[in-house]
Design a protein around this motif. Structure first.
Motif, short mmCIF file in Angstrom:
data_model
loop_
_atom_site.label_atom_id
_atom_site.label_comp_id
_atom_site.label_asym_id
_atom_site.label_seq_id
_atom_site.Cartn_x
_atom_site.Cartn_y
_atom_site.Cartn_z
N PRO A 70 0.84 -1.20 0.00
CA PRO A 70 0.00 0.00 0.00
C PRO A 70 0.87 1.25 0.00
N ASP A 71 0.32 2.36 -0.44
CA ASP A 71 1.13 3.57 -0.48
C ASP A 71 0.97 4.41 0.79
N ARG A 72 0.35 3.85 1.81
CA ARG A 72 0.20 4.61 3.05
C ARG A 72 0.15 3.67 4.24
N GLY A 73 0.36 4.27 5.44
CA GLY A 73 0.21 3.50 6.67
C GLY A 73 1.50 3.11 7.34
N TYR A 74 2.63 3.18 6.66
CA TYR A 74 3.90 2.72 7.23
C TYR A 74 5.00 3.72 6.90
N ALA A 75 5.93 3.86 7.80
CA ALA A 75 7.07 4.72 7.55
C ALA A 75 8.08 4.00 6.66
N LEU A 76 8.84 4.77 5.92
CA LEU A 76 9.96 4.26 5.13
C LEU A 76 11.21 4.98 5.57
N GLY A 77 12.33 4.28 5.51
CA GLY A 77 13.56 4.91 5.95
C GLY A 77 14.77 4.29 5.29
N TRP A 78 15.91 4.89 5.61
CA TRP A 78 17.20 4.42 5.11
C TRP A 78 18.11 4.11 6.29
N PHE A 79 18.79 2.98 6.20
CA PHE A 79 19.82 2.58 7.14
C PHE A 79 21.09 2.32 6.32
N ARG A 80 22.22 2.25 7.02
CA ARG A 80 23.46 1.92 6.33
C ARG A 80 24.34 1.05 7.23
N GLN A 81 25.21 0.32 6.58
CA GLN A 81 26.07 -0.59 7.32
C GLN A 81 27.42 -0.73 6.62
N VAL A 82 28.47 -0.69 7.44
CA VAL A 82 29.81 -0.98 6.95
C VAL A 82 30.27 -2.28 7.59
N PRO A 83 31.18 -3.00 6.95
CA PRO A 83 31.63 -4.28 7.50
C PRO A 83 32.16 -4.13 8.92
N GLY A 84 31.71 -5.04 9.78
CA GLY A 84 32.20 -5.03 11.15
C GLY A 84 31.46 -4.10 12.09
N LYS A 85 30.48 -3.36 11.56
CA LYS A 85 29.72 -2.44 12.40
C LYS A 85 28.24 -2.75 12.30
#
Length: 123
Positions: A28-43
């Motif tokens: 659906p196009d509504r009802g939930y948040a969207l976000g960005w995360f990031r990860q580097v090796p070992g963290k």
């Protein structure tokens, strides 16, 4: 759940810009948040930025405040990254929260992830 698909990663020199896109096709196009995360090796994976279901509220990590911006349009989320730094190098993941019409972005509620896209910033 339908997959989250990221696009737009790549390599850039410090000070440059990149734009990432996330498509939550099939959801659906509504009802939930969207976000960005990031990860580097070992963290651990870290929260970068997010938007509520209607784009009414956004949240940014201190490390990207003023340089990154998110924009929500239905079931799509973009991340504009300006003035990139080498420490921004990571795999970036799009994520959806498990809440329902949350008023605020709550990073601990995100539980659905895309495959990730690599961002590399050289000095």
């Amino acid at each position: 759940q339908a997959p989250l698909v990221e696009s737009g990663g790549g390599s850039v020199q410090a000070g440059g810009s990149l734009r990432l896109s996330c498509a939550a096709s099939g959801r659906p196009d509504r009802g939930y948040a969207l976000g960005w995360f990031r990860q580097v090796p070992g963290k651990q994976r870290e929260f970068v930025a997010g938007s509520t279901w209607d784009g009414g509220n956004t949240l940014y990590a201190d490390s990207v405040q003023g340089r990154f911006s998110v924009a929500r349009a239905g079931n799509q989320l973009s991340l504009q990254m300006n003035n990139l730094k080498p420490e921004d190098t990571a795999v970036y993941y799009c994520a959806a929260d498990t809440g329902y019409f949350n008023t605020y972005v709550q990073p601990w509620t995100f539980g659905s992830w895309g495959q990730g896209t690599q961002v590399t910033v050289s000095s």
